[in-house]
Design an enzyme around this catalytic site. Structure first.
Site, PDB file in Angstrom:
ATOM      1  N   ASP A 157      40.811 159.433 101.868  1.00  0.00           N
ATOM      2  CA  ASP A 157      39.597 158.682 102.162  1.00  0.00           C
ATOM      3  C   ASP A 157      38.647 158.661 100.976  1.00  0.00           C
ATOM      4  O   ASP A 157      37.991 159.659 100.670  1.00  0.00           O
ATOM      5  CB  ASP A 157      38.914 159.318 103.376  1.00  0.00           C
ATOM      6  CG  ASP A 157      37.738 158.515 103.880  1.00  0.00           C
ATOM      7  OD1 ASP A 157      37.619 157.331 103.502  1.00  0.00           O
ATOM      8  OD2 ASP A 157      36.936 159.055 104.663  1.00  0.00           O
ATOM      9  N   ASP A 187      36.867 151.451 100.176  1.00  0.00           N
ATOM     10  CA  ASP A 187      37.129 152.557 101.097  1.00  0.00           C
ATOM     11  C   ASP A 187      38.587 152.552 101.536  1.00  0.00           C
ATOM     12  O   ASP A 187      39.015 151.686 102.293  1.00  0.00           O
ATOM     13  CB  ASP A 187      36.203 152.427 102.309  1.00  0.00           C
ATOM     14  CG  ASP A 187      36.290 153.623 103.240  1.00  0.00           C
ATOM     15  OD1 ASP A 187      37.030 154.576 102.924  1.00  0.00           O
ATOM     16  OD2 ASP A 187      35.618 153.607 104.282  1.00  0.00           O
TER      17      ASP A 187
END
Length: 417
Positions: free
Chosen positions: A88, A297
């Site tokens: 992430d 992201d």
């Protein structure tokens, strides 16, 4: 998977699309390049710190991707226990579910038990690391307890600790990374599936994996090349860290990172989006564009756009695709979807970042949520900002140069890297 302190007001709310495709990736052999290292990600079928030194061989780790998330496999503790966490770039904390768990979501593999590790140690309230998170609280035992929440309404609570993380080198030897700060989660809730044992934060904040690596591999850089989710299971993709992870070549375009008070997300500036020959500016009602209006992201599957921009992009795609969209399907909701396995006449989408035009083909823009259906991999938010999700990142070599504060894109066939 954007993190926000639990005590702060949520500034960027977004919707999570549940797209049920099955993809599992694994890190395989890696190679040292100019002091850095690279790892291959191999996918297969699925049922559903401060480093000690600069190693002369390259660590490797397994990474899986499942239901839109890439999972990175590490070993934690002594003896090492395998952990799979969501890779992430939108958050910092490295954490996993730990024994004893007061409130844990179901996972297939056993929880990490710190009492069985000889290298586990909790962080005290006086430690420097304890004050690097905004939401820590001192326990009666002087342990640094944390709360870490995400915009998807997921949350982890536990104690900050230090551990040895073990990877496997290209020579087959164990590579130990000592003193890695991570969260030992005892209360974890939210939109996690049973393959996800936590999250590996790769954001720009001080607690992330890349920040804890520092200059151990020569430079503060990393790059990724993600194969599309529907690729053959025998094909791998690659991720590189440190020297040798530069994105180079004639087709490379670069855009500056925008530094903001929140140093976790990798903010860039999106000027607009073209659908075919039709250009749609980011700020439709204004001539000015705010710097850093979107961030990259890897923990969020769809690209998320402000409502007005989203509506115009979707309407233009609808106008340019010569098929009838699916209507009144409760499973698909309001997504723009077509009952087909391939859309031959798909308009090219171009994400116009500051200084970098990134072309998106149907591979990056249309996702099959179920057999015989393709849906546009975008969703909307009421926020003024957006998120550039991992669907759009596939088949691009994307480099994050944290020294020059630049992100570079190179179109490649990641199935052949």
């Amino acid at each position: 998977m954007y993190y926000y302190p639990i005590t702060f007001h949520l500034s960027l709310c977004f919707l999570i699309i549940s797209i049920n495709f099955h993809l599992l990736l694994h890190f395989s052999a890696s190679e040292v390049t100019k002091g850095g290292f690279s790892v291959k990600l191999i996918h297969k079928n699925s049922p559903r710190p401060i480093m000690r030194s600069l190693y002369s061989y390259t660590p490797q780790s397994q990474t899986n991707a499942y239901l839109g998330h890439y999972l990175m496999e590490l070993s934690i503790g002594t003896p090492p226990i395998n952990i799979e966490g969501v890779l992430d770039t939108g958050s910092d904390l490295i954490w996993t579910q730990c024994v004893a768990c007061k409130n844990c979501y179901k996972q297939l593999n056993p929880l990490f038990d710190p009492q069985l590790s000889s290298t586990y140690s909790t962080m005290s309230c006086e430690s420097e690391q304890c004050h690097k998170l905004d939401t820590t609280l001192c326990s009666i035992q002087n342990h640094c307890n944390y709360t870490y929440a995400y915009a998807s309404a997921s949350m982890t609570q536990g104690v900050l600790a230090q551990e040895t993380i073990t990877l496997t080198s290209t020579t087959g030897e164990a590579v130990s990374l000592e003193g890695v700060v991570f969260g030992c989660g005892h209360n974890n809730t939210g939109s996690f599936n049973d393959h996800e044992m936590g999250i590996i934060g790769l954001g720009g904040g001080p607690m992330s994996l890349i920040s804890q690596m520092g200059y151990s591999f020569g430079s503060m850089k990393f790059s990724q090349c993600l194969v599309p989710f529907h690729s053959d299971i025998s094909i791998s993709s690659k991720m590189s860290f440190g020297d040798g992870s530069d994105v180079l070549g004639d087709d490379v375009v670069s855009t500056p990172l925008v530094i903001k008070e929140d140093n976790t997300p990798y903010f860039v500036t999106l000027l607009g989006i073209s659908v075919g020959d039709t250009y749609i500016p980011f700020n439709i009602s204004s001539k000015s564009v705010e710097k850093g209006n979107i961030f990259i992201d890897s923990g969020t599957p769809p690209t998320i756009l402000p409502q007005q921009l989203y509506d115009q992009v979707v309407n233009e795609v609808r106008n340019q695709v010569a098929l009838e969209p699916i209507e009144n399907d409760q499973d698909l909701g309001s997504q723009l979807c077509y009952r087909t396995r391939i859309i031959e006449e798909v308009p090219m989408l171009i994400a116009h970042f500051e200084g970098a035009d990134v072309q998106l083909t149907s591979t990056q823009t249309f996702i099959p949520p179920k057999d015989g259906v393709l849906c546009l991999g975008l969703t909307n938010t009421s926020s003024d900002g957006g998120i550039y999700g991992n669907f759009a990142q596939s088949n691009y070599l994307i480099g994050f140069d944290l020294e020059r504060q630049m992100v570079s894109f190179k179109p490649v066939d990641c199935t052949k890297q």
